[in-house]
Design a protein around this motif. Structure first.
Motif, PDB file in Angstrom:
ATOM      1  N   PHE A 238      26.514 -41.617 -33.864  1.00 28.36           N
ATOM      2  CA  PHE A 238      26.079 -41.751 -35.405  1.00 28.36           C
ATOM      3  C   PHE A 238      26.199 -40.320 -36.096  1.00 28.36           C
ATOM      4  O   PHE A 238      26.704 -39.958 -37.365  1.00 28.36           O
ATOM      5  N   THR A 239      26.083 -39.169 -35.185  1.00 24.06           N
ATOM      6  CA  THR A 239      26.288 -37.704 -35.718  1.00 24.06           C
ATOM      7  C   THR A 239      27.694 -37.353 -35.886  1.00 24.06           C
ATOM      8  O   THR A 239      28.076 -36.474 -36.661  1.00 24.06           O
ATOM      9  N   LEU A 240      28.445 -37.872 -35.154  1.00 24.63           N
ATOM     10  CA  LEU A 240      29.933 -37.129 -34.969  1.00 24.63           C
ATOM     11  C   LEU A 240      30.663 -37.267 -36.312  1.00 24.63           C
ATOM     12  O   LEU A 240      31.149 -36.259 -36.650  1.00 24.63           O
ATOM     13  N   PRO A 241      30.465 -38.404 -37.130  1.00 21.95           N
ATOM     14  CA  PRO A 241      31.343 -38.361 -38.539  1.00 21.95           C
ATOM     15  C   PRO A 241      30.585 -37.186 -39.446  1.00 21.95           C
ATOM     16  O   PRO A 241      31.234 -36.664 -40.387  1.00 21.95           O
ATOM     17  N   ILE A 242      29.369 -36.818 -39.184  1.00 22.55           N
ATOM     18  CA  ILE A 242      28.433 -35.972 -39.966  1.00 22.55           C
ATOM     19  C   ILE A 242      29.128 -34.662 -39.747  1.00 22.55           C
ATOM     20  O   ILE A 242      29.671 -33.659 -40.699  1.00 22.55           O
ATOM     21  N   ALA A 243      29.392 -34.373 -38.568  1.00 23.20           N
ATOM     22  CA  ALA A 243      29.965 -33.006 -38.010  1.00 23.20           C
ATOM     23  C   ALA A 243      31.461 -32.674 -38.524  1.00 23.20           C
ATOM     24  O   ALA A 243      31.842 -31.685 -39.132  1.00 23.20           O
ATOM     25  N   SER A 262      30.243 -36.786 -50.036  1.00 24.97           N
ATOM     26  CA  SER A 262      29.559 -38.172 -50.148  1.00 24.97           C
ATOM     27  C   SER A 262      29.879 -39.111 -48.487  1.00 24.97           C
ATOM     28  O   SER A 262      28.773 -39.786 -48.230  1.00 24.97           O
ATOM     29  N   ILE A 263      30.914 -38.875 -47.913  1.00 27.77           N
ATOM     30  CA  ILE A 263      30.899 -39.682 -46.774  1.00 27.77           C
ATOM     31  C   ILE A 263      29.992 -39.159 -45.808  1.00 27.77           C
ATOM     32  O   ILE A 263      29.345 -39.821 -44.893  1.00 27.77           O
ATOM     33  N   TRP A 264      29.961 -37.720 -45.344  1.00 32.41           N
ATOM     34  CA  TRP A 264      29.037 -37.290 -44.200  1.00 32.41           C
ATOM     35  C   TRP A 264      27.519 -37.721 -44.915  1.00 32.41           C
ATOM     36  O   TRP A 264      26.675 -37.622 -43.917  1.00 32.41           O
ATOM     37  N   GLN A 265      27.336 -37.274 -45.986  1.00 32.61           N
ATOM     38  CA  GLN A 265      25.913 -37.722 -46.570  1.00 32.61           C
ATOM     39  C   GLN A 265      25.563 -39.247 -46.254  1.00 32.61           C
ATOM     40  O   GLN A 265      24.359 -39.615 -45.926  1.00 32.61           O
ATOM     41  N   ALA A 266      26.681 -40.068 -46.638  1.00 30.39           N
ATOM     42  CA  ALA A 266      26.151 -41.449 -46.178  1.00 30.39           C
ATOM     43  C   ALA A 266      25.890 -41.606 -44.717  1.00 30.39           C
ATOM     44  O   ALA A 266      25.101 -42.382 -44.380  1.00 30.39           O
ATOM     45  N   HIS A 267      26.614 -40.964 -43.900  1.00 34.73           N
ATOM     46  CA  HIS A 267      26.142 -41.242 -42.615  1.00 34.73           C
ATOM     47  C   HIS A 267      25.302 -40.675 -42.019  1.00 34.73           C
ATOM     48  O   HIS A 267      24.426 -41.022 -41.392  1.00 34.73           O
ATOM     49  N   LEU A 268      24.891 -39.603 -42.733  1.00 32.30           N
ATOM     50  CA  LEU A 268      23.600 -38.946 -42.297  1.00 32.30           C
ATOM     51  C   LEU A 268      22.346 -39.687 -42.665  1.00 32.30           C
ATOM     52  O   LEU A 268      21.372 -39.938 -42.104  1.00 32.30           O
ATOM     53  N   ALA A 274      18.898 -45.888 -39.719  1.00 35.76           N
ATOM     54  CA  ALA A 274      18.868 -46.908 -38.402  1.00 35.76           C
ATOM     55  C   ALA A 274      17.955 -46.360 -37.197  1.00 35.76           C
ATOM     56  O   ALA A 274      17.452 -47.209 -36.687  1.00 35.76           O
ATOM     57  N   LEU A 275      18.080 -45.166 -36.917  1.00 32.72           N
ATOM     58  CA  LEU A 275      17.247 -44.635 -35.778  1.00 32.72           C
ATOM     59  C   LEU A 275      15.959 -44.872 -36.310  1.00 32.72           C
ATOM     60  O   LEU A 275      14.952 -44.835 -35.258  1.00 32.72           O
ATOM     61  N   GLY A 276      15.471 -44.732 -37.449  1.00 34.79           N
ATOM     62  CA  GLY A 276      14.051 -44.599 -37.767  1.00 34.79           C
ATOM     63  C   GLY A 276      13.472 -46.024 -37.739  1.00 34.79           C
ATOM     64  O   GLY A 276      12.288 -46.320 -37.228  1.00 34.79           O
ATOM     65  N   ALA A 277      14.422 -46.931 -38.264  1.00 37.66           N
ATOM     66  CA  ALA A 277      14.072 -48.299 -38.431  1.00 37.66           C
ATOM     67  C   ALA A 277      14.084 -49.068 -36.547  1.00 37.66           C
ATOM     68  O   ALA A 277      13.087 -49.893 -36.438  1.00 37.66           O
ATOM     69  N   ALA A 278      14.788 -48.494 -36.028  1.00 42.56           N
ATOM     70  CA  ALA A 278      14.855 -48.850 -34.573  1.00 42.56           C
ATOM     71  C   ALA A 278      13.556 -48.533 -33.867  1.00 42.56           C
ATOM     72  O   ALA A 278      13.040 -49.041 -33.152  1.00 42.56           O
ATOM     73  N   GLY A 279      13.450 -47.073 -34.241  1.00 39.87           N
ATOM     74  CA  GLY A 279      12.247 -46.476 -33.492  1.00 39.87           C
ATOM     75  C   GLY A 279      10.895 -47.077 -33.899  1.00 39.87           C
ATOM     76  O   GLY A 279       9.997 -47.098 -33.063  1.00 39.87           O
ATOM     77  N   ALA A 294      31.649 -50.341 -38.621  1.00 34.42           N
ATOM     78  CA  ALA A 294      32.339 -50.948 -39.741  1.00 34.42           C
ATOM     79  C   ALA A 294      32.285 -49.678 -40.780  1.00 34.42           C
ATOM     80  O   ALA A 294      33.180 -49.319 -41.447  1.00 34.42           O
ATOM     81  N   LEU A 295      31.202 -48.809 -40.737  1.00 33.98           N
ATOM     82  CA  LEU A 295      31.236 -47.952 -41.795  1.00 33.98           C
ATOM     83  C   LEU A 295      31.960 -46.651 -41.324  1.00 33.98           C
ATOM     84  O   LEU A 295      32.764 -45.977 -42.025  1.00 33.98           O
ATOM     85  N   LEU A 296      32.161 -46.455 -39.829  1.00 32.98           N
ATOM     86  CA  LEU A 296      33.003 -45.440 -39.386  1.00 32.98           C
ATOM     87  C   LEU A 296      34.547 -45.482 -39.713  1.00 32.98           C
ATOM     88  O   LEU A 296      35.150 -44.627 -39.967  1.00 32.98           O
TER      89      LEU A 296
END
Length: 568
Positions: A238-243, A262-268, A274-279, A294-296
């Motif tokens: 999930f971090t790859l598109p942010i970088a 806007s794109i990398w902020q949306a991925h952030l 996602a990780l927060g809800a799963a955790g 799909a987002l990627l």
């Protein structure tokens, strides 16, 4: 040592393995339980309910169902310690043989459901006499896929470890390389000026290295915690598109950075959500992957549409880095297509894309380092030349300043500072060699009248003229200095009182016939008064000569001026 071991294992040929990807049957739903708790579908006599399937995954007509059973007849074979290897299972499963459960992944509740427990590879132990028996898989999945996935092999337990390491060798090499790249880029992000580019590269290296290690099958050998590894894999993925977005925003800061931002902020935001809800247990981690995929895809399309018309603005090295990003992204998309069944199953070499990126960064960094070293060498040479030139200029300036500090600017004679140092030197030499040293004090008579009648410029003309005559009259060994005002001093090494007196009387004769002009005005001849003192005739120490000569000068003034007086 690890690389050597992996290389040896990678060359190992499996003694025996058998593909078990055909002969499967399935049925939808979950089996009812008998009174002893045994699933009823394990009993013989209900074969018509089972349907054949090419591979035990995603049977037709799912219609939202979350339970499925699969079975296969185990083939005969000469096995010493047989195990069934399964690449992955969606999502949790129980395995039965001869009416007994022999393996479980995840936990089923009373309703036959359970939470996501990770996507590890599975090693299911089998008894030696299992040939010809049905092996049953009870599956629950609320994910997009249900059933077994990837590879299914029957093999010896000892061979499986070598098989896993063989297919994980590249990941175990590339992952540390990416993590090392992340560390070095992170250090450069702190100490170098181009921080944003280095920070983006560090983030990409960290994300790629973490994802590749977590998704490698060898990670399960390091620590048997599949859900933890899946969280790490998700975080890196999930971090790859942010970088990528951070790097592109920096490179295209003068074009359309808002869209890229806007794109990398949306991925952030998605990464955190996602990780927060799963955790927190609000959703299963497995569900976050299809949404991200799909987002990627949408993000990559938008990024390509944004940057493609502006690629010509990038330098060759930036384009090389972007090309490796594109290769890595293409491999990710191919792996995504395999995961969603759009392409036949195969091992997509995602680590090769990460390796290409890492090698590109290393090569470019080495080229930059070599270029920087050449520039530094040239700069050092230029600085050394400038320092040499400046040093010469400074030396010339120092010499000039020293000249100024010892020279009277009006007359060109040495000044009092020079005289004081010279007297000490000549005094030591006269004492050491036991030779005479004469000192004469000279004062222009009635000089104040010249200034008062004709002005200071006229007085300066007289001073300069007298100084010229003094400098021309005395021999090279004699030194003439201006003490200040109209007062001069002459040091005559080796001269006694008579010799000094003779030279000064001759000087007075020369001055008597000399006139000075200021403009059209004649200033007339000037006279001088002189006082002489000689070592050792008049003083036991040469340093006392100045005072004694000054007294003799005073006596000459009192006697009527225009004369030479020797200290008595």
């Amino acid at each position: 040592m690890l690389l050597i071991v992996l290389s040896l294992l990678a060359t190992t040929v499996l003694a025996s393995s058998l593909e078990l990807e055909s002969g499967w049957e399935y049925r939808w739903g979950d089996s009812p339980r008998l009174t002893d708790g045994t699933p009823a579908w394990l009993q013989p006599g209900d074969d018509e309910a089972w349907q054949p399937i090419d591979f035990p995954s995603n049977p037709p007509h799912r219609a939202g169902r979350h339970h499925a059973w699969f079975r296969v007849t185990l083939p005969a074979g000469d096995w010493r310690d047989p195990v069934l290897y399964v690449y992955s299972i969606d999502l949790i499963a129980e395995v039965y043989l001869s009416g007994e459960r022999i393996y479980r992944h995840g936990a089923f509740d009373d309703a036959g459901e359970g939470r996501f427990a990770g996507w590890p590879w599975h090693m299911i132990p089998l008894p030696k006499g299992a040939a010809g028996q049905h092996l049953y898989f009870r599956i629950y999945s609320d994910y997009t896929d249900i059933g077994l996935w990837g590879e299914i092999k029957l093999m010896e337990r000892a061979d499986l470890l070598g098989y896993i390491l063989k297919h994980s060798a590249s990941a175990l090499v590339v992952s540390p390389l990416c993590l090392l790249l992340a560390l070095l880029a992170g250090i450069f992000a702190v100490i170098q000026a181009n921080r944003r580019s280095f920070a983006a590269i560090a983030l990409f290296g960290l994300a790629a290295g973490t994802m590749i290690l977590a998704e490698s099958q060898a990670s399960q050998l390091l620590l048997n915690a599949p859900l933890m590894w899946d969280f790490l894999a998700a975080g890196g993925y999930f971090t790859l598109p942010i970088a990528l977005g951070l790097l592109l925003e920096h490179w295209f800061a003068d074009t359309r950075p808002r869209l890229i931002r806007s794109i990398w902020q949306a991925h952030l935001a998605y990464l955190i959500a996602a990780l927060g809800a799963a955790g927190l247990g609000w959703v299963d981690l497995a569900i976050t992957f299809p949404v991200f995929d799909a987002l990627l895809v949408v993000s990559l399309v938008l990024l390509m549409a944004t940057i493609t018309p502006r690629l010509h603005r990038l330098g060759a090295r930036q384009r090389a880095i972007l090309a490796t990003f594109a290769l890595f992204g293409a491999l990710l998309l191919a792996d995504m297509a395999v995961a969603h069944g759009l392409l036949p199953w195969s091992r997509v070499p995602v680590s090769a894309g990460a390796l290409a990126f890492a090698l590109a960064i290393v090569v470019i960094s080495l080229l930059d380092y070599a270029h920087t070293q050449r520039d530094l060498k040239r700069l050092n040479q230029r600085l050394e030349a400038e320092v040499t030139a400046r040093t010469q200029q400074l030396q010339t300036l120092v010499e000039r300043l020293e000249t100024y500090s010892y020279t009277d600017p009006l007359t060109g004679l040495h000044n009092r500072r020079y005289f004081d140092e010279l007297l000490q030197h000549e005094a030591r030499q006269a004492q050491r060699e036991d030779t005479p040293l004469a000192l004469a004090m000279i004062d222009i008579d009635h000089f104040k009248r010249v200034n008062d009648r004709h002005g200071h410029e006229a007085g300066d003309r007289v001073l300069a003229g007298v100084a010229t005559i003094l400098n021309d009259h005395f021999r090279d060994a004699d030194v003439v200095c201006r003490l200040g005002g109209e007062e001069f001093v002459v040091l005559l090494p080796g001269a006694d009182a008579d010799a000094a007196r003779t030279r000064l009387e001759t000087l007075m004769t020369q001055l008597a016939g000399r006139v000075y002009w200021h403009g059209e005005r004649m200033l007339g001849p000037v006279t001088i008064s002189c006082g002489i003192a000689v070592y050792p005739t008049h003083a036991s120490s040469p340093m006392a000569l100045a005072e004694l000569a000054d007294r003799a000068l005073y006596a000459a003034k009192q006697a009527g001026r225009a004369r030479v007086a020797v200290y008595a």
